[in-house]
Structure formats: C-alpha cells, structure tokens
Design a protein around this motif. Sequence first.
Motif, PDB file in Angstrom:
ATOM      1  N   SER A  30       0.751  -1.061  -0.038  1.00 51.20           N
ATOM      2  CA  SER A  30      -0.130  -0.269   0.237  1.00 51.20           C
ATOM      3  C   SER A  30       0.944   1.237  -0.121  1.00 51.20           C
ATOM      4  N   LEU A  31       1.920   1.296   0.853  1.00 52.30           N
ATOM      5  CA  LEU A  31       3.070   2.448   0.739  1.00 52.30           C
ATOM      6  C   LEU A  31       3.376   2.543  -0.626  1.00 52.30           C
ATOM      7  N   ALA A  32       3.769   1.543  -1.192  1.00 52.41           N
ATOM      8  CA  ALA A  32       4.321   1.682  -2.521  1.00 52.41           C
ATOM      9  C   ALA A  32       3.292   2.188  -3.541  1.00 52.41           C
ATOM     10  N   ARG A  33       2.280   1.701  -3.233  1.00 49.19           N
ATOM     11  CA  ARG A  33       1.056   2.236  -4.415  1.00 49.19           C
ATOM     12  C   ARG A  33       0.710   3.887  -4.163  1.00 49.19           C
ATOM     13  N   PHE A  34       0.788   3.959  -2.932  1.00 54.26           N
ATOM     14  CA  PHE A  34       0.660   5.463  -2.539  1.00 54.26           C
ATOM     15  C   PHE A  34       1.631   6.347  -3.135  1.00 54.26           C
ATOM     16  N   ARG A  35       2.640   5.846  -2.970  1.00 57.46           N
ATOM     17  CA  ARG A  35       4.016   6.548  -3.593  1.00 57.46           C
ATOM     18  C   ARG A  35       3.930   6.994  -5.053  1.00 57.46           C
ATOM     19  N   GLU A  36       3.285   5.670  -5.621  1.00 56.57           N
ATOM     20  CA  GLU A  36       3.028   5.738  -7.136  1.00 56.57           C
ATOM     21  C   GLU A  36       2.085   6.977  -7.551  1.00 56.57           C
ATOM     22  N   ALA A  37       0.847   7.080  -6.504  1.00 57.05           N
ATOM     23  CA  ALA A  37      -0.151   7.727  -6.819  1.00 57.05           C
ATOM     24  C   ALA A  37       0.299   9.275  -6.547  1.00 57.05           C
ATOM     25  N   ALA A  38       1.110   9.420  -5.418  1.00 56.42           N
ATOM     26  CA  ALA A  38       1.467  10.764  -5.316  1.00 56.42           C
ATOM     27  C   ALA A  38       2.378  11.160  -6.511  1.00 56.42           C
ATOM     28  N   ALA A  39       3.167  10.464  -7.084  1.00 56.53           N
ATOM     29  CA  ALA A  39       4.028  10.704  -8.151  1.00 56.53           C
ATOM     30  C   ALA A  39       3.422  11.065  -9.166  1.00 56.53           C
ATOM     31  N   SER A  40       2.082  10.754  -9.375  1.00 51.18           N
ATOM     32  CA  SER A  40       1.314  10.708 -10.823  1.00 51.18           C
ATOM     33  C   SER A  40       0.580  12.258 -10.888  1.00 51.18           C
ATOM     34  N   ASP A  41      -0.444  12.196 -11.775  1.00 50.21           N
ATOM     35  CA  ASP A  41      -1.071  13.560 -11.993  1.00 50.21           C
ATOM     36  C   ASP A  41      -2.207  13.446 -11.034  1.00 50.21           C
ATOM     37  N   ALA A  42      -2.510  12.426 -10.238  1.00 51.58           N
ATOM     38  CA  ALA A  42      -3.775  12.216  -9.416  1.00 51.58           C
ATOM     39  C   ALA A  42      -3.800  13.451  -8.205  1.00 51.58           C
ATOM     40  N   LEU A  43      -5.145  14.209  -8.245  1.00 48.33           N
ATOM     41  CA  LEU A  43      -5.131  15.187  -7.204  1.00 48.33           C
ATOM     42  C   LEU A  43      -5.409  14.457  -5.959  1.00 48.33           C
ATOM     43  N   ALA A  44      -5.833  13.436  -5.782  1.00 43.28           N
ATOM     44  CA  ALA A  44      -5.905  12.710  -4.465  1.00 43.28           C
ATOM     45  C   ALA A  44      -6.433  11.457  -4.432  1.00 43.28           C
ATOM     46  N   ALA A  45      -6.391  10.767  -3.569  1.00 40.11           N
ATOM     47  CA  ALA A  45      -6.929   9.468  -3.384  1.00 40.11           C
ATOM     48  C   ALA A  45      -8.247   9.084  -2.581  1.00 40.11           C
ATOM     49  N   LEU A  46      -8.949   8.350  -3.276  1.00 39.76           N
ATOM     50  CA  LEU A  46     -10.277   8.364  -2.557  1.00 39.76           C
ATOM     51  C   LEU A  46     -10.387   6.715  -1.801  1.00 39.76           C
ATOM     52  N   MET A  47     -11.240   6.881  -0.784  1.00 42.61           N
ATOM     53  CA  MET A  47     -11.668   5.436  -0.528  1.00 42.61           C
ATOM     54  C   MET A  47     -10.519   4.392  -0.274  1.00 42.61           C
ATOM     55  N   SER A  48      -9.520   4.818   0.552  1.00 45.14           N
ATOM     56  CA  SER A  48      -8.635   3.843   0.937  1.00 45.14           C
ATOM     57  C   SER A  48      -9.131   2.747   1.968  1.00 45.14           C
ATOM     58  N   VAL A  49      -8.643   1.545   1.816  1.00 42.10           N
ATOM     59  CA  VAL A  49      -9.246   0.340   2.576  1.00 42.10           C
ATOM     60  C   VAL A  49      -8.402  -0.299   3.398  1.00 42.10           C
ATOM     61  N   GLY A  50      -8.522  -0.410   4.412  1.00 40.63           N
ATOM     62  CA  GLY A  50      -7.557  -1.220   5.626  1.00 40.63           C
ATOM     63  C   GLY A  50      -7.004  -0.554   6.588  1.00 40.63           C
ATOM     64  N   SER A  51      -7.155  -1.076   7.688  1.00 39.48           N
ATOM     65  CA  SER A  51      -6.449  -0.192   8.721  1.00 39.48           C
ATOM     66  C   SER A  51      -4.876  -0.452   8.942  1.00 39.48           C
ATOM     67  N   PRO A  52      -4.553  -1.707   8.423  1.00 43.82           N
ATOM     68  CA  PRO A  52      -2.908  -2.000   8.410  1.00 43.82           C
ATOM     69  C   PRO A  52      -2.349  -1.128   7.270  1.00 43.82           C
ATOM     70  N   ALA A  53      -2.824  -0.917   6.422  1.00 41.60           N
ATOM     71  CA  ALA A  53      -2.385   0.164   5.315  1.00 41.60           C
ATOM     72  C   ALA A  53      -2.416   1.548   5.785  1.00 41.60           C
TER      73      ALA A  53
END
Length: 383
Positions: free
Chosen positions: A85-108
């Motif tokens: 999840s941390l790796a995928r969020f890093r990909e999202a932050a490095a992209s053109d996405a304005l924000a992330a919606l509806m992340s699921v999971g307390s461990p992440a």
Amino acid sequence: MTRNRSALLRAGMLGASLAFSQAAPAAGEIALAHVAPLSGPVTREATEYNAGIRVALKAANAAGGIHGKQLVLRNLDDEYKADTSLARFREAAASDALAALMSVGSPAMTRLLAEQFPETQKFPVIGVIPGAEPLRNPINPYVFHVRAGDLEQYRKLAEHAATTGQQRVAVVYADVPFGTAGLATLETLFRGKSQQIVARVALPLGGKADLPGAVKALTTAKPDIIYMVIPAQLAGEFLKAYRSGSGGLPAQLATVSYGNAETLCQVAGEEAARGIVVAQVMPNLGNSAIPVVRRFHEDMSKFAEPGTRPSIFHLEAYVTTRIVLEAIRRAGPAPTRPKLVQALDGLKNFDVGGYTVDFSPTRHTGSSFVDISIVGRGCKLMF
C-alpha cells in the motif's frame, strides 16, 4: 454482481493498476486515484467502493465534467498489504492524481500515517475506511474522513444494548488495528456500566479463522449480545458458523457498518442474517425519498455494470465522490492538491441531497450521522 463479472472487474482494474505508472496527464482531464485491496481478504468492499466511485465519475462526465474537464480514475491494488500500500500510494503521489479516494484497510492506513506520508507528500487522502479513532486523531491536514467514526457507531450500539437490557457482552474482532481499536473502544464504553464483556474472540484476516472454535468459546460464555467487529465477508462466514454451531444460543448479534446486510445475506443466507443489528453511517439505501439516494439509484441504473445490485458500499463511495467533485469544482478551473485541500476545508454544512458534511481546518470528519437498523425479511433493513 456475479462471481464471473466480479472476477472480470478485478482483472480490468488490475490491468489499469499495472498501467498506472505510465499514465500521464492528458489535456482536459482531472485524475483521481483509488488505492485499495482489489485482491485479498476484503476485496468485496474494495471492488464495490471502486464501482461506486466510477458511477459518480461517469455521471459527472456525462453532465460535462468539472470546468469542462473529464474525470478519470487510476486504480492501484495494494493486496491488503501495508508495504504494498505504501508503494502504491507513492506511485499515486508521483502521478497526476489530485487525491486518493476510499482507501481500505487499517494496516495500510496505520502504516501510511506512521510514515507521515500524507503530510510529507502533501497528498490528500479522502474517505478513509475504516473509521477507527487512531486513524482520525490527531487530525492530519491531508486526511479527510467522510463517514461518522467507529466511536460514534460503537456508542450507538452500546446505547442499544443498554436500552434492551443486554448485560453480558461478547466481542468478535478482527486481529488487525481496526478490530483491536474497536475492542478497546467497547471496553471503555462499558467500563463502570452494568454490562460486562464476558468473551473476547480474535479472528485473523488473510488466513483461515477457527470459526468452530470461536463459536464454542461464545457458547461457553453465554452472552446476551455479540458484537462483530470484522469485515463483511468474514462476518458472513462467522454468522453462518454461529447459526449452525451454537446450539440455538439466543444472543443478539450486532455489527458496525462494515458488516453490511447485502454481504451477510449473500454469504450466510437471508434466514441467518435476519435480526442482525447494523449501525449505519449512510442514508437508508431503500429510501428513495432522500434526494441523494434517489439520484444514486438513477445513476447506478445508467452507469453501473449490467446486473450490479446496489449496495451500501456503492452508496458510500458515490456520496464520497460527489463531495470530492464539489471540492474540485470550488478549487477552480486549474485545480491543484493545495487548492483541493483548501476547498475541502471550506465545505461547511454542505448538503449532498439529504446527507450533510461539515469540514474545516480543525474538523476532518465530515459527518456524525449514525442510525441503527435491523436486517428483516428479504434482507431489507428496518430503521
């Protein structure tokens, strides 16, 4: 949604995820990201949230988009693994996405906050699931929660137990942060009260839970009410084992909003699910007199995959996305992440058709709405 259609949906979303790192901003587009376990033990919730987001975006695009720009969704599967999840969020932050919606999971989310990811990357995360208090307090300037938190849900359920005279309490909880936080909250709420917790039963996620053993422990404890602090799929599996293996133990069963009625009925059967008390953090899915519910059903019929049965997870993602779209609109024709955060902080008493959220720089939980429902005949919720 049939199993084959669900598998095809996940395959399509995974394909989009694999292509994500190569996705570049396109002229006339506004991108959002969905980082969630599109595979793994809570896939059902994640895929239904994803579908609800996409319906809201398709409806907005059909109406001309935001400031004339079309909305696109980048999907990233974190497999319900904190490192992934941390790796995928890093990909999202490095992209053109304005924000992330509806992340699921307390461990992440626990890992994300521990790494101070949102604030160091200045990347907004909106509509976090679950609503455990450690994920909400202290307030993070880049993390926004739409639904009422777990504390409000447990408080409502505890009030229900007191009102109905249920004294002996059992808690079946997921052995992950949101489950242990839920157990701790219930322990605090019942401390010094006439109710007592007589059994605490942990169930693992991502492995095979000893459901017969859990049922045996509960049968021995003889509770009046059993709180299920577990995701929907596992709640349904536990419910099925409990109904067949408890020897007719008359305990009431109750769950927070994660244990939605649709999944309980699909997994355990309508007869087994009847009578379950469910805390609700969204408007009544069956009440089309509520404007946002009526519009949700209209848009689901137009833009959802054929054969999709609307669920409360779809509705929550749809409502959350509508809120984000309003913030993007207020952020102006050239929205940026800082402008989006500023716009979200300015959403005071914003009414999404009968569901109101109230954000500010010092308030990042938009709604305090919690209601109690009971699963009735035909899996219909009674409020």
